[in-house]
Motif scaffolding. Structure first.
Motif, PDB file in Angstrom:
ATOM      1  N   THR A 171      -7.055   0.258   6.974  1.00  0.00           N
ATOM      2  CA  THR A 171      -7.050  -1.110   7.493  1.00  0.00           C
ATOM      3  C   THR A 171      -5.780  -1.413   8.278  1.00  0.00           C
ATOM      4  N   ALA A 172      -4.643  -0.876   7.839  1.00  0.00           N
ATOM      5  CA  ALA A 172      -3.403  -1.073   8.597  1.00  0.00           C
ATOM      6  C   ALA A 172      -3.494  -0.414   9.969  1.00  0.00           C
ATOM      7  N   SER A 173      -4.141   0.754  10.022  1.00  0.00           N
ATOM      8  CA  SER A 173      -4.332   1.428  11.308  1.00  0.00           C
ATOM      9  C   SER A 173      -5.203   0.581  12.237  1.00  0.00           C
ATOM     10  N   LEU A 174      -6.262  -0.005  11.692  1.00  0.00           N
ATOM     11  CA  LEU A 174      -7.120  -0.870  12.510  1.00  0.00           C
ATOM     12  C   LEU A 174      -6.342  -2.093  13.009  1.00  0.00           C
ATOM     13  N   TRP A 175      -5.499  -2.653  12.154  1.00  0.00           N
ATOM     14  CA  TRP A 175      -4.702  -3.806  12.571  1.00  0.00           C
ATOM     15  C   TRP A 175      -3.716  -3.431  13.682  1.00  0.00           C
ATOM     16  N   LEU A 176      -3.115  -2.275  13.553  1.00  0.00           N
ATOM     17  CA  LEU A 176      -2.189  -1.823  14.587  1.00  0.00           C
ATOM     18  C   LEU A 176      -2.894  -1.630  15.920  1.00  0.00           C
ATOM     19  N   ASP A 177      -4.166  -1.272  15.875  1.00  0.00           N
ATOM     20  CA  ASP A 177      -4.961  -1.105  17.095  1.00  0.00           C
ATOM     21  C   ASP A 177      -5.650  -2.393  17.530  1.00  0.00           C
ATOM     22  N   ARG A 178      -5.322  -3.506  16.864  1.00  0.00           N
ATOM     23  CA  ARG A 178      -5.842  -4.828  17.209  1.00  0.00           C
ATOM     24  C   ARG A 178      -7.375  -4.914  17.070  1.00  0.00           C
ATOM     25  N   ILE A 179      -7.891  -4.237  16.059  1.00  0.00           N
ATOM     26  CA  ILE A 179      -9.315  -4.317  15.754  1.00  0.00           C
ATOM     27  C   ILE A 179      -9.514  -5.365  14.660  1.00  0.00           C
ATOM     28  N   ARG A 180     -10.139  -6.489  15.007  1.00  0.00           N
ATOM     29  CA  ARG A 180     -10.374  -7.591  14.074  1.00  0.00           C
ATOM     30  C   ARG A 180      -9.085  -7.947  13.335  1.00  0.00           C
ATOM     31  N   SER A 181      -8.043  -8.216  14.090  1.00  0.00           N
ATOM     32  CA  SER A 181      -6.715  -8.434  13.513  1.00  0.00           C
ATOM     33  C   SER A 181      -6.689  -9.558  12.498  1.00  0.00           C
ATOM     34  N   TYR A 182      -7.479 -10.584  12.711  1.00  0.00           N
ATOM     35  CA  TYR A 182      -7.482 -11.729  11.807  1.00  0.00           C
ATOM     36  C   TYR A 182      -8.001 -11.371  10.423  1.00  0.00           C
ATOM     37  N   MET A 183      -8.683 -10.208  10.303  1.00  0.00           N
ATOM     38  CA  MET A 183      -9.193  -9.770   9.010  1.00  0.00           C
ATOM     39  C   MET A 183      -8.464  -8.520   8.511  1.00  0.00           C
ATOM     40  N   THR A 184      -8.233  -7.557   9.393  1.00  0.00           N
ATOM     41  CA  THR A 184      -7.601  -6.311   8.962  1.00  0.00           C
ATOM     42  C   THR A 184      -6.133  -6.520   8.595  1.00  0.00           C
ATOM     43  N   GLY A 185      -5.441  -7.458   9.266  1.00  0.00           N
ATOM     44  CA  GLY A 185      -4.044  -7.716   8.948  1.00  0.00           C
ATOM     45  C   GLY A 185      -3.858  -8.263   7.542  1.00  0.00           C
ATOM     46  N   PRO A 186      -4.501  -9.398   7.190  1.00  0.00           N
ATOM     47  CA  PRO A 186      -4.392  -9.906   5.818  1.00  0.00           C
ATOM     48  C   PRO A 186      -4.888  -8.913   4.766  1.00  0.00           C
ATOM     49  N   MET A 187      -5.943  -8.170   5.094  1.00  0.00           N
ATOM     50  CA  MET A 187      -6.455  -7.192   4.130  1.00  0.00           C
ATOM     51  C   MET A 187      -5.419  -6.101   3.864  1.00  0.00           C
ATOM     52  N   ALA A 188      -4.794  -5.573   4.916  1.00  0.00           N
ATOM     53  CA  ALA A 188      -3.770  -4.543   4.746  1.00  0.00           C
ATOM     54  C   ALA A 188      -2.596  -5.080   3.940  1.00  0.00           C
ATOM     55  N   ALA A 189      -2.185  -6.322   4.211  1.00  0.00           N
ATOM     56  CA  ALA A 189      -1.066  -6.922   3.475  1.00  0.00           C
ATOM     57  C   ALA A 189      -1.403  -7.078   1.997  1.00  0.00           C
ATOM     58  N   ALA A 190      -2.617  -7.536   1.692  1.00  0.00           N
ATOM     59  CA  ALA A 190      -3.024  -7.713   0.295  1.00  0.00           C
ATOM     60  C   ALA A 190      -3.103  -6.373  -0.432  1.00  0.00           C
ATOM     61  N   LEU A 191      -3.616  -5.351   0.248  1.00  0.00           N
ATOM     62  CA  LEU A 191      -3.685  -4.021  -0.357  1.00  0.00           C
ATOM     63  C   LEU A 191      -2.290  -3.465  -0.607  1.00  0.00           C
ATOM     64  N   LEU A 192      -1.360  -3.758   0.290  1.00  0.00           N
ATOM     65  CA  LEU A 192       0.017  -3.299   0.109  1.00  0.00           C
ATOM     66  C   LEU A 192       0.639  -3.943  -1.126  1.00  0.00           C
ATOM     67  N   VAL A 193       0.417  -5.239  -1.310  1.00  0.00           N
ATOM     68  CA  VAL A 193       0.926  -5.932  -2.500  1.00  0.00           C
ATOM     69  C   VAL A 193       0.335  -5.311  -3.766  1.00  0.00           C
ATOM     70  N   ALA A 194      -0.968  -5.041  -3.753  1.00  0.00           N
ATOM     71  CA  ALA A 194      -1.620  -4.430  -4.914  1.00  0.00           C
ATOM     72  C   ALA A 194      -1.039  -3.045  -5.195  1.00  0.00           C
ATOM     73  N   LEU A 195      -0.717  -2.304  -4.150  1.00  0.00           N
ATOM     74  CA  LEU A 195      -0.109  -0.983  -4.321  1.00  0.00           C
ATOM     75  C   LEU A 195       1.223  -1.082  -5.036  1.00  0.00           C
ATOM     76  N   VAL A 196       2.063  -2.004  -4.599  1.00  0.00           N
ATOM     77  CA  VAL A 196       3.384  -2.153  -5.205  1.00  0.00           C
ATOM     78  C   VAL A 196       3.250  -2.590  -6.661  1.00  0.00           C
ATOM     79  N   LEU A 197       2.338  -3.533  -6.936  1.00  0.00           N
ATOM     80  CA  LEU A 197       2.165  -4.038  -8.297  1.00  0.00           C
ATOM     81  C   LEU A 197       1.511  -3.008  -9.219  1.00  0.00           C
TER      82      LEU A 197
END
Length: 482
Positions: A238-264
């Motif tokens: 999802t972070a790769s898709l966000w970097l490529d500007r594919i559905r940024s409004y969805m892939t960006g928040p999703m990547a951020a939420a997954l990153l938080v879950a990874l750290v926790l």
């Protein structure tokens, strides 16, 4: 065979997708991979081995794809020189070793393996080599991954719908995060029994542990490290898709939420995986920004790189107590990991696996015969040099595949290929660090099959369209998913 309630649901959904569009079968196939601790049924005859929901649903996915396209597109996935050919070679080697080598070296060497006992917890012990239920289960998992690769190849090739794959990645990311939130809420409210319907596998379930004062998130997986491995793959894609500007409004928040879950999740493997995945995404984004589409977010990434050390220094200066707590947390989950009991145990596993590789003169002890704590040593100790070579060629062919020139103008397809490759890199990283068995999970083969399908040239189809546009259109209509 002991069916679990979620296994009954799996069968009902599976029968339902047989009469639904093939897109539904693919969607549920991907979503089912988020249920890493849910056994559809257990097999007492094989020492209580569990058949997980994704593996059970694979049967219905296979039936639906064959109903829609026939066996031709599936078998085409394994034709040389495609990556699937090397997967075919690897699977054949694995099956032969599972059948022959435990009997060839029976009693002559000792291996570290899982000793299952029905009604009791399975343990890992060093025992003389013999044919066991693990040889059967790992061989079945190998066949499942092999079939999943070809089925996903056929689906992607025939539908040519990368947009749907993006949607499915977002859906499964949301499902994974939903189980993560439910895991935390049920833990702190004392209602963990609400998630027992997805924790039915005959594994040691470590779902109520804490580290560094944090609840270790396990979601719908048996432990936090398994959840982190799976989440890292979704984050990378999802972070790769966000970097490529594919559905940024969805892939960006999703990547951020997954990153938080990874750290926790407080998984050391996840943090090491991030140390590989983030630079990989960074370098790939810079290369993409310098290309003709200029899709990379280099300004954002460079700004983040400049601000990060400043923010760290400010936290250390203004909040020394917080900085000390973070330091102790990182020391507990990462820096002192090798000196912990778990770290020493895993090093013992690797030493035993390497000794198995030496004792068998590089042939391996047979698929499913030995355990390790690194996927490289799993391969060497199970399928030997021959199987390890086939796996390396399969991965190299998959990651080295490029978009055909005829499809270079399709930005979304190219971005999806890069996202799937990022997911594979993430999965391989965590497996090389802490993988214990041959099975990499169906998500790995879903991504690999998608890459192979999206990057294989459609020369025949293109020539046919140019020569007979009306007829080709008719054939596409007749071959559309039912």
């Amino acid at each position: 065979m002991n069916f679990e309630p979620i296994g009954v649901i799996t069968v009902i959904v599976g029968l339902g997708v047989l009469f639904a569009p093939v897109h539904w079968a693919f969607t549920f196939m991907v979503i089912s991979t988020a249920l890493g601790s849910a056994a559809a049924f257990n097999l007492p005859a094989l020492g209580g081995a569990s058949v997980l929901v994704p593996n059970a649903f694979l049967i219905f996915f296979c039936a639906r794809v064959l109903m829609a396209y026939g066996e031709g597109p599936v078998l085409a996935a394994y034709a040389p020189p495609k990556a699937g050919f090397w997967l075919l070679a690897l699977t054949m080697v694995g099956l032969m070793t599972a059948i022959l080598l435990p009997r060839l070296f029976q009693g002559a060497i000792e291996v570290l393996t899982v000793e299952r006992s029905v009604g009791a917890r399975s343990i890992i012990a060093q025992v003389p080599l013999r044919f066991s239920s693990s040889n059967i289960t790992q061989a079945v998992y190998a066949l499942g991954g092999f079939a999943c690769f070809g089925l996903c190849y056929a689906y992607i090739r025939r539908t040519a719908a990368p947009a749907h794959l993006v949607k499915v990645l977002l859906i499964v990311g949301a499902v994974n995060l939903g189980f993560a939130v439910a895991d935390v809420l049920t833990y702190f409210t004392g209602t963990e029994q609400l998630l027992e319907f997805v924790r039915t596998a005959n594994y040691a379930l470590l779902t109520a542990s804490e580290k560094g004062g944090f609840k270790r998130i396990s979601g719908a997986f048996p432990e936090a490290s398994a959840f982190a491995d799976y989440t890292l793959v979704l984050f990378a894609a999802t972070a790769s898709l966000w970097l490529d500007r594919i559905r940024s409004y969805m892939t960006g928040p999703m990547a951020a939420a997954l990153l938080v879950a990874l750290v926790l999740s407080t998984s050391a493997t996840a943090l090491l995986g991030l140390a590989v995945v983030v630079p990989f995404l960074w370098s790939r984004s810079v290369a993409s920004a310098l290309g003709p589409r200029r899709a990379g977010r280099t300004a954002f990434l460079l700004g983040l790189a400049a601000l990060t050390p400043i923010v760290i220094l400010m936290i250390i200066s203004l909040f020394p107590a917080t900085a000390e707590a973070v330091k102790q947390f990182l020391d507990e989950i990462l820096f002192s990991k090798a000196d912990s009991q778990s770290g020493r145990e895993r090093m013992t596993w690797n030493a035993a696996a390497y000794q198995t590789f030496l004792d068998t003169s590089g042939l391996g002890a047979g698929l499913g015969s030995a355990r390790a704590s690194s996927y490289l040593l799993v391969l060497l100790s199970n399928v030997g040099i021959l199987g390890t070579t086939a796996f390396c060629l399969f991965v190299a062919a998959t990651l080295g595949s490029r978009m055909p020139r005829a499809s270079e103008g399709n930005g979304e397809t190219a971005s999806l290929v890069r996202a799937a490759k990022a997911g594979l890199v993430a999965g391989l990283t965590t497996s090389l660090v802490s993988g214990t068995v041959y099975d990499l999970g169906l998500t790995f083969y879903i991504l690999a099959g998608s890459i192979s399908a999206l990057t294989y040239p459609r020369a025949t189809t293109i020539q046919a369209v140019r020569a007979h546009p009306a007829g080709a259109a008719g054939r596409r209509h007749l071959g559309s998913p039912s």
